[in-house]
Design a protein around this motif. Sequence first.
Motif, PDB file in Angstrom:
ATOM      1  N   LEU A 176       0.836  -1.207   0.000  1.00  0.00           N
ATOM      2  CA  LEU A 176       0.000   0.000   0.000  1.00  0.00           C
ATOM      3  C   LEU A 176       0.873   1.261   0.000  1.00  0.00           C
ATOM      4  O   LEU A 176       0.613   2.203  -0.755  1.00  0.00           O
ATOM      5  N   GLU A 177       1.917   1.258   0.810  1.00  0.00           N
ATOM      6  CA  GLU A 177       2.816   2.409   0.839  1.00  0.00           C
ATOM      7  C   GLU A 177       3.530   2.561  -0.510  1.00  0.00           C
ATOM      8  O   GLU A 177       3.661   3.672  -1.035  1.00  0.00           O
ATOM      9  N   TYR A 178       3.969   1.438  -1.067  1.00  0.00           N
ATOM     10  CA  TYR A 178       4.650   1.437  -2.376  1.00  0.00           C
ATOM     11  C   TYR A 178       3.744   2.037  -3.454  1.00  0.00           C
ATOM     12  O   TYR A 178       4.148   2.890  -4.249  1.00  0.00           O
ATOM     13  N   HIS A 179       2.479   1.590  -3.454  1.00  0.00           N
ATOM     14  CA  HIS A 179       1.485   2.071  -4.426  1.00  0.00           C
ATOM     15  C   HIS A 179       1.258   3.585  -4.264  1.00  0.00           C
ATOM     16  O   HIS A 179       1.320   4.340  -5.236  1.00  0.00           O
ATOM     17  N   LEU A 180       1.028   4.012  -3.027  1.00  0.00           N
ATOM     18  CA  LEU A 180       0.675   5.408  -2.785  1.00  0.00           C
ATOM     19  C   LEU A 180       1.834   6.370  -3.044  1.00  0.00           C
ATOM     20  O   LEU A 180       1.635   7.444  -3.601  1.00  0.00           O
ATOM     21  N   ARG A 181       3.040   5.974  -2.673  1.00  0.00           N
ATOM     22  CA  ARG A 181       4.179   6.885  -2.879  1.00  0.00           C
ATOM     23  C   ARG A 181       4.417   7.169  -4.359  1.00  0.00           C
ATOM     24  O   ARG A 181       5.014   8.186  -4.712  1.00  0.00           O
ATOM     25  N   GLY A 182       3.932   6.291  -5.219  1.00  0.00           N
ATOM     26  CA  GLY A 182       4.089   6.512  -6.655  1.00  0.00           C
ATOM     27  C   GLY A 182       3.070   7.484  -7.244  1.00  0.00           C
ATOM     28  O   GLY A 182       3.256   7.968  -8.359  1.00  0.00           O
ATOM     29  N   ILE A 183       1.990   7.775  -6.494  1.00  0.00           N
ATOM     30  CA  ILE A 183       0.922   8.590  -7.095  1.00  0.00           C
ATOM     31  C   ILE A 183       0.572   9.855  -6.304  1.00  0.00           C
ATOM     32  O   ILE A 183      -0.191  10.694  -6.786  1.00  0.00           O
ATOM     33  N   ILE A 184       1.131  10.005  -5.087  1.00  0.00           N
ATOM     34  CA  ILE A 184       0.735  11.148  -4.261  1.00  0.00           C
ATOM     35  C   ILE A 184       1.486  12.437  -4.601  1.00  0.00           C
ATOM     36  O   ILE A 184       2.565  12.415  -5.165  1.00  0.00           O
ATOM     37  N   THR A 185       0.869  13.548  -4.218  1.00  0.00           N
ATOM     38  CA  THR A 185       1.481  14.878  -4.307  1.00  0.00           C
ATOM     39  C   THR A 185       2.141  15.160  -2.942  1.00  0.00           C
ATOM     40  O   THR A 185       1.945  14.392  -1.996  1.00  0.00           O
ATOM     41  N   PRO A 186       2.888  16.269  -2.809  1.00  0.00           N
ATOM     42  CA  PRO A 186       3.434  16.628  -1.495  1.00  0.00           C
ATOM     43  C   PRO A 186       2.355  16.712  -0.407  1.00  0.00           C
ATOM     44  O   PRO A 186       2.569  16.321   0.736  1.00  0.00           O
ATOM     45  N   GLU A 187       1.156  17.196  -0.792  1.00  0.00           N
ATOM     46  CA  GLU A 187       0.044  17.274   0.166  1.00  0.00           C
ATOM     47  C   GLU A 187      -0.378  15.873   0.604  1.00  0.00           C
ATOM     48  O   GLU A 187      -0.639  15.610   1.781  1.00  0.00           O
ATOM     49  N   GLY A 188      -0.441  14.977  -0.374  1.00  0.00           N
ATOM     50  CA  GLY A 188      -0.804  13.590  -0.070  1.00  0.00           C
ATOM     51  C   GLY A 188       0.246  12.907   0.786  1.00  0.00           C
ATOM     52  O   GLY A 188      -0.077  12.068   1.643  1.00  0.00           O
ATOM     53  N   ARG A 189       1.517  13.288   0.586  1.00  0.00           N
ATOM     54  CA  ARG A 189       2.616  12.685   1.359  1.00  0.00           C
ATOM     55  C   ARG A 189       2.455  12.989   2.853  1.00  0.00           C
ATOM     56  O   ARG A 189       2.746  12.151   3.696  1.00  0.00           O
ATOM     57  N   LYS A 190       1.983  14.202   3.158  1.00  0.00           N
ATOM     58  CA  LYS A 190       1.772  14.566   4.566  1.00  0.00           C
ATOM     59  C   LYS A 190       0.738  13.629   5.212  1.00  0.00           C
ATOM     60  O   LYS A 190       0.915  13.170   6.339  1.00  0.00           O
ATOM     61  N   ILE A 191      -0.357  13.377   4.482  1.00  0.00           N
ATOM     62  CA  ILE A 191      -1.422  12.499   4.994  1.00  0.00           C
ATOM     63  C   ILE A 191      -0.891  11.077   5.165  1.00  0.00           C
ATOM     64  O   ILE A 191      -1.102  10.429   6.195  1.00  0.00           O
ATOM     65  N   LEU A 192      -0.167  10.580   4.147  1.00  0.00           N
ATOM     66  CA  LEU A 192       0.371   9.222   4.192  1.00  0.00           C
ATOM     67  C   LEU A 192       1.342   9.061   5.363  1.00  0.00           C
ATOM     68  O   LEU A 192       1.246   8.106   6.127  1.00  0.00           O
ATOM     69  N   ASN A 193       2.268   9.988   5.513  1.00  0.00           N
ATOM     70  CA  ASN A 193       3.248   9.904   6.601  1.00  0.00           C
ATOM     71  C   ASN A 193       2.564   9.937   7.970  1.00  0.00           C
ATOM     72  O   ASN A 193       2.971   9.243   8.894  1.00  0.00           O
ATOM     73  N   SER A 194       1.514  10.741   8.064  1.00  0.00           N
ATOM     74  CA  SER A 194       0.760  10.835   9.314  1.00  0.00           C
ATOM     75  C   SER A 194       0.115   9.481   9.656  1.00  0.00           C
ATOM     76  O   SER A 194       0.157   9.040  10.806  1.00  0.00           O
TER      77      SER A 194
END
Length: 201
Positions: A176-194
């Motif tokens: 899931l992390e692998y999938h998301l890191r390929g498609i997120i924006t910097p804004e999305g990265r904040k949510i994912l890291n959280s």
Amino acid sequence: MREKIIEKATEMFLNLGFKSVTMDDLASEMGISKKTIYSHFKNKSDLVEQTAMTMSNFITCGIDNIVASQKNPIEELYEIKKFIMIHLKDERSSPLYQLQKYYPKIYTSLKEVQFECTHRCVTKNVIRGMDTGIYRDNLNVEFVSRIYFSGITSIKDNTMFPTQIFSKTELLDHYLEYHLRGIITPEGRKILNSIINSNQE
């Protein structure tokens, strides 16, 4: 009685595998005769098919309910992962592998149903993520949806990802992390890291 048989068979198939559980085992576990089971199902293949499809319908409905709650797309994928892990246990006995090997027609039908559900859900997820600015706006939605399903299917292959090396939960988290890191924006990265940080606490 039919529903009770399906419920108990589902539990036993998930824990022990589709091939490993016999009709005698099921009858003994339920304290009923095999004749009672055969009055509801033609044979073991029929029971396996009904069980697999009932399980699939339950998972599909659960996923649809999560999607309907309109969480942000990243949270949504983590909620779906959590729901699947609760209901499919750890798959230590690789029931899907046994299904594929011993009941290939049922496995193919199940995979088609799973693809339709996953494709529909991930397509909506990607479009919402792009619209809200947490996924990149130049994604090929059809490609992302299909590669997601392909990856989810591949990590279930016990020869490629043996359970001695990866637990099911760990694999899904990594994927899931692998999938998301390929498609997120910097804004999305904040949510994912959280989300990742809160899961590790």
